[in-house]
Design an enzyme around this catalytic site. Structure first.
Site, PDB file in Angstrom:
ATOM      1  N   GLY A   1       0.755  -1.447   0.042  1.00 37.41           N
ATOM      2  CA  GLY A   1      -0.387  -0.168  -0.174  1.00 37.41           C
ATOM      3  C   GLY A   1       0.956   1.212   0.251  1.00 37.41           C
ATOM      4  N   PRO A   2       0.176   2.276  -0.676  1.00 36.72           N
ATOM      5  CA  PRO A   2       1.127   3.402  -0.308  1.00 36.72           C
ATOM      6  C   PRO A   2       1.333   3.790   1.609  1.00 36.72           C
ATOM      7  CG  PRO A   2      -0.969   4.049  -1.601  1.00 36.72           C
ATOM      8  CD  PRO A   2      -1.619   2.548  -0.677  1.00 36.72           C
TER       9      PRO A   2
ATOM     10  N   THR B   1      -0.909   4.289   5.144  1.00 33.99           N
ATOM     11  CA  THR B   1      -1.963   3.979   5.134  1.00 33.99           C
ATOM     12  C   THR B   1      -1.491   2.931   6.211  1.00 33.99           C
ATOM     13  OG1 THR B   1      -1.436   2.233   3.532  1.00 33.99           O
ATOM     14  CG2 THR B   1      -1.908   4.049   2.971  1.00 33.99           C
ATOM     15  N   GLY B   2      -0.816   2.478   7.200  1.00 33.61           N
ATOM     16  CA  GLY B   2      -1.341   1.759   7.936  1.00 33.61           C
ATOM     17  C   GLY B   2      -0.592   0.425   8.288  1.00 33.61           C
ATOM     18  N   LYS B   3       0.632   0.016   7.624  1.00 37.49           N
ATOM     19  CA  LYS B   3       1.110  -1.190   6.936  1.00 37.49           C
ATOM     20  C   LYS B   3       1.864  -1.724   8.362  1.00 37.49           C
ATOM     21  CE  LYS B   3       3.099  -0.640   3.183  1.00 37.49           C
ATOM     22  NZ  LYS B   3       2.691   1.013   3.607  1.00 37.49           N
ATOM     23  N   THR B   4       2.787  -0.499   8.572  1.00 37.23           N
ATOM     24  CA  THR B   4       3.915  -0.730  10.244  1.00 37.23           C
ATOM     25  C   THR B   4       2.713  -0.749  11.109  1.00 37.23           C
ATOM     26  OG1 THR B   4       5.313   0.287   9.332  1.00 37.23           O
ATOM     27  CG2 THR B   4       5.768   0.028  11.554  1.00 37.23           C
TER      28      THR B   4
ATOM     29  N   GLU C   1      -8.237  33.344  -9.473  1.00 34.74           N
ATOM     30  CA  GLU C   1      -8.783  32.675  -8.809  1.00 34.74           C
ATOM     31  C   GLU C   1     -10.031  32.458  -8.632  1.00 34.74           C
ATOM     32  OE1 GLU C   1      -7.520  30.114  -7.501  1.00 34.74           O
ATOM     33  OE2 GLU C   1      -5.113  31.792  -7.676  1.00 34.74           O
TER      34      GLU C   1
ATOM     35  N   HIS D   1     -10.768  30.496 -11.518  1.00 30.05           N
ATOM     36  CA  HIS D   1     -11.567  28.866 -11.715  1.00 30.05           C
ATOM     37  C   HIS D   1     -12.143  28.715 -10.994  1.00 30.05           C
ATOM     38  CE1 HIS D   1      -7.367  27.668 -12.284  1.00 30.05           C
ATOM     39  NE2 HIS D   1      -6.406  28.411 -12.031  1.00 30.05           N
TER      40      HIS D   1
ATOM     41  N   ASP E   1      -0.927  24.926 -13.299  1.00 32.60           N
ATOM     42  CA  ASP E   1      -2.469  24.511 -14.046  1.00 32.60           C
ATOM     43  C   ASP E   1      -2.588  24.037 -14.532  1.00 32.60           C
ATOM     44  OD1 ASP E   1      -3.995  25.728 -12.088  1.00 32.60           O
ATOM     45  OD2 ASP E   1      -4.060  27.340 -12.760  1.00 32.60           O
TER      46      ASP E   1
END
Length: 628
Positions: free
Chosen positions: A213-214, A217-220, A435, A438, A512
């Site tokens: 996973g990126p 994300t909570g792997k460890t 701005e 946009h 942009d």
């Protein structure tokens, strides 16, 4: 300046040695016996003989083989008080001894002591002893340093942290937002606690679990939760700790790690960032049999080789599964590959609940609103968000975190620190038109995300920002949505051109234009959303891996390449024409919004849409109600 203990020792040893020799020389210059038997007054040999003839001498002590005498005599000039006098005798004087015997004076002869030789021997030994002791002390202290000279015989030993009962302080209840991954790993914990439930039906325990996973994300964190829940011996190590510059060290550490694990089976081995050691073999230019490949070969053998490793579960984590060796990923080594992705809105809400346990939140705080506003945030991002909000609250001397601190923290995490507000000038007005361009285009396009706020407060490298909040969890994006995003991104440059003229456009649209070019090219080459037809002409972009991607040939001809460029240009020009049309048709409301933005510096989305609705019809956007 703080001196290290090594520097102090290197300076202290020579000083001690030099001081010792100086002390030894000064001590040897005076005999030991004379240091104990000294006289403050000297007497000539002739006067001594006179005292001897007149019976004034009481006693005599002879030293240095009869060359020196300490005489106790009575001096009539000092009221017959007893004095100790030193007399230097002329060589060996046997007549003195005869005279002392004849006069009946008590005398004693003290033989010379060979103290100089003893101290000379000690002086010769003291320097080697100090040198050896200092070197021993240095080697003993450096033995605690990883890779130090004291560990020359321990290079092949595993550096894994071992805990018989891992007390990480993290349980599955502390991990939120990745429920599918938790369910998979809870089975592993059940395997370790109650293996008979599975072996009764012929199931075998998984040998390896790969968490993919990126970052953030909570792997460890999941691995810590497994360690806290399983209650079995736990080994944890990083992939980079296997590889050293010395040949064979990595493979030796792998063998030592699995040897210790077999002695403590059933147990868990956690290898963090396994891509450091598990990269594809033969990926170097010209091949070669390097140390990392030897380490990987040993790891493959230990995980599923001739002997096997019953009762050992290997859990590994990586965010680069594309570079791992195919032999490492096969069933039998890593039986399960669990994807730990960024959480959805429900997962983000669960993560916020976990990280807000120790935070003091104001009653008006809505965690659901925060979760809805933070699409794409990982667990680490959400934890950092609440921490930044708590820091801002403390800095502002408030009692509890409010939505103002949450909003500022979101802006800071995404865009960077707040800069110095702009002063009224032509540049500030131009940025305001940019701005608002946009925001107005994004508001008038039905397929575009709604505006959350427009601000002229600088953050990071941006002089102004327009925030859009997705109205749904967008796992799939339509062609109309991509075109709307391209048109909205070009709204700033279109406003500059329409209001100030082509000669006054600025570099503010640089970022942009990069996003626009990337989205338009992906429409043509990856998603088949152009006149070229439903063709995928380029693979999904990923990091270049040396050896596999070094010689990448083009997947299409030069003619197709020219047509791709033409299609990208056509898409961008079409969207730019639409953006300029929206700006020209709504110039009145744009001018009013620019004046309001310059005055307030920030306009929120609700007020922005209310003002725009007074001048034109806003298309009704689909409202998404998340299932929380």
């Amino acid at each position: 300046m703080k001196l290290s203990w090594r520097t102090v020792l290197l300076w202290a040893l020579p000083a001690l040695v030099i001081g010792f020799f100086l002390w030894q020389g000064s001590f040897a210059a005076t005999p030991m016996s004379m240091s104990r038997n000294t006289a403050s007054t000297r007497m000539t040999y002739g006067r001594f003989l006179e005292y001897l003839e007149t019976d004034r001498v009481v006693s005599v002590d002879l030293y240095d083989g009869g060359r020196t005498a300490i005489v106790e005599a009575v001096d009539p000039e000092l009221d017959n008080r007893l004095q100790r006098l030193r007399v230097d005798l002329p060589g060996n004087s046997p007549e003195v001894v005869s005279k002392l015997r004849d006069a009946g004076i008590s005398f004693d002869s003290h033989p010379a002591r060979n103290d100089g030789a003893i101290w000379g021997l000690l002086g010769n030994l003291i320097f080697p002893i100090l040198l050896i002791g200092g070197l021993f002390f240095l080697f003993r202290r450096s033995g605690n340093v990883p890779g130090g000279p004291g560990q020359a015989m321990n290079f092949g030993k595993s550096r894994a942290r071992f805990q018989m009962e891992a007390k990480t302080g993290v349980m599955f209840d502390d991990v939120a937002g990745i429920e599918e991954a938790k369910e998979e790993l809870q089975e592993v914990v059940t395997f370790l606690k109650k293996p008979e439930r599975f072996t009764a039906v012929g199931a075998r325990i998984p040998k390896g679990v790969l968490l993919v996973g990126p970052p953030g994300t909570g792997k460890t964190l999941l691995a810590k939760a497994i360690a806290g829940e399983a209650g079995v011996p736990f080994f944890s190590i990083s992939g980079s700790e296997f590889v050293e510059m010395f040949v064979g060290v990595g493979a030796s550490r792998v063998r030592d790690l699995f040897k210790k694990a077999k002695e403590n089976a059933p147990c868990i081995i956690f290898i963090d960032e396994i891509d450091a050691v598990g990269r594809q073999r033969g990926a170097g230019i010209g091949g070669g049999n390097d140390e990392r490949e030897q380490t990987l070969n040993q790891l493959l053998t230990e995980m599923d080789g001739f002997e096997g490793n019953t009762g050992i579960i290997v859990i590994a984590a990586t965010n680069r599964p594309d570079v791992l060796d195919a032999a490492l990923l096969r069933p039998g080594r890593f039986d399960r590959q669990i994807t730990v992705d960024v959480p959805d809105i429900k997962g983000r809400l669960d993560v916020l609940k976990v990280h807000s346990r120790n935070k003091k939140l104001a009653p008006e705080i809505s965690l659901e609103a925060i979760a809805r506003r933070t699409p794409g945030f990982s667990g680490a991002d959400l934890a950092n968000l609440l921490n930044e909000a708590a820091i801002l609250t403390a800095r502002r001397r408030k009692e509890a975190i409010t939505m103002l601190e949450i909003d500022d923290a979101v802006d800071r995490v995404i865009a960077g620190m707040e800069g110095t507000p702009l002063v009224d000038s032509k540049s500030k007005r131009l940025i305001a038109y940019h701005e608002i361009g946009h925001a107005i285009v994004g508001t008038l396009l039905k397929e575009h995300d709604p505006v959350q706020k427009v601000t002229l407060v600088p953050r990071g490298q941006a002089r102004g920002l327009t925030w859009f909040t997705p109205n749904e969890e967008q796992s799939l994006i339509s062609r109309a949505q991509i075109l709307a995003r391209i048109t909205g991104a070009l709204g700033g440059r279109a406003a500059e051109e329409v209001v100030f003229g082509d000669a006054e456009v600025t570099t503010g649209a640089g970022n942009d234009l990069q996003q626009v070019s990337n989205m338009a090219r992906q429409m043509v080459t990856r998603f088949g959303m152009s006149d070229l037809g439903p063709l995928s002409l380029e693979g999904q972009s990923s990091e270049v891996f040396l050896g596999r991607d070094l010689m990448v040939r083009s997947e299409y001809s030069e003619e197709i390449s020219a047509r791709i460029d033409a299609q990208v240009r056509s898409i961008v020009e079409h969207c730019y024409d639409m953006a300029r049309a929206y700006i020209r048709d709504n110039r009145t409301v744009i001018d009013r919004l620019v004046d309001l933005l310059i005055e307030r510096e920030t306009i929120d989305g609700e007020e922005f849409r209310r003002i725009v609705a007074e001048y034109t019809d806003i298309p009704e956007k689909e409202q998404y109600v998340p299932q929380i």
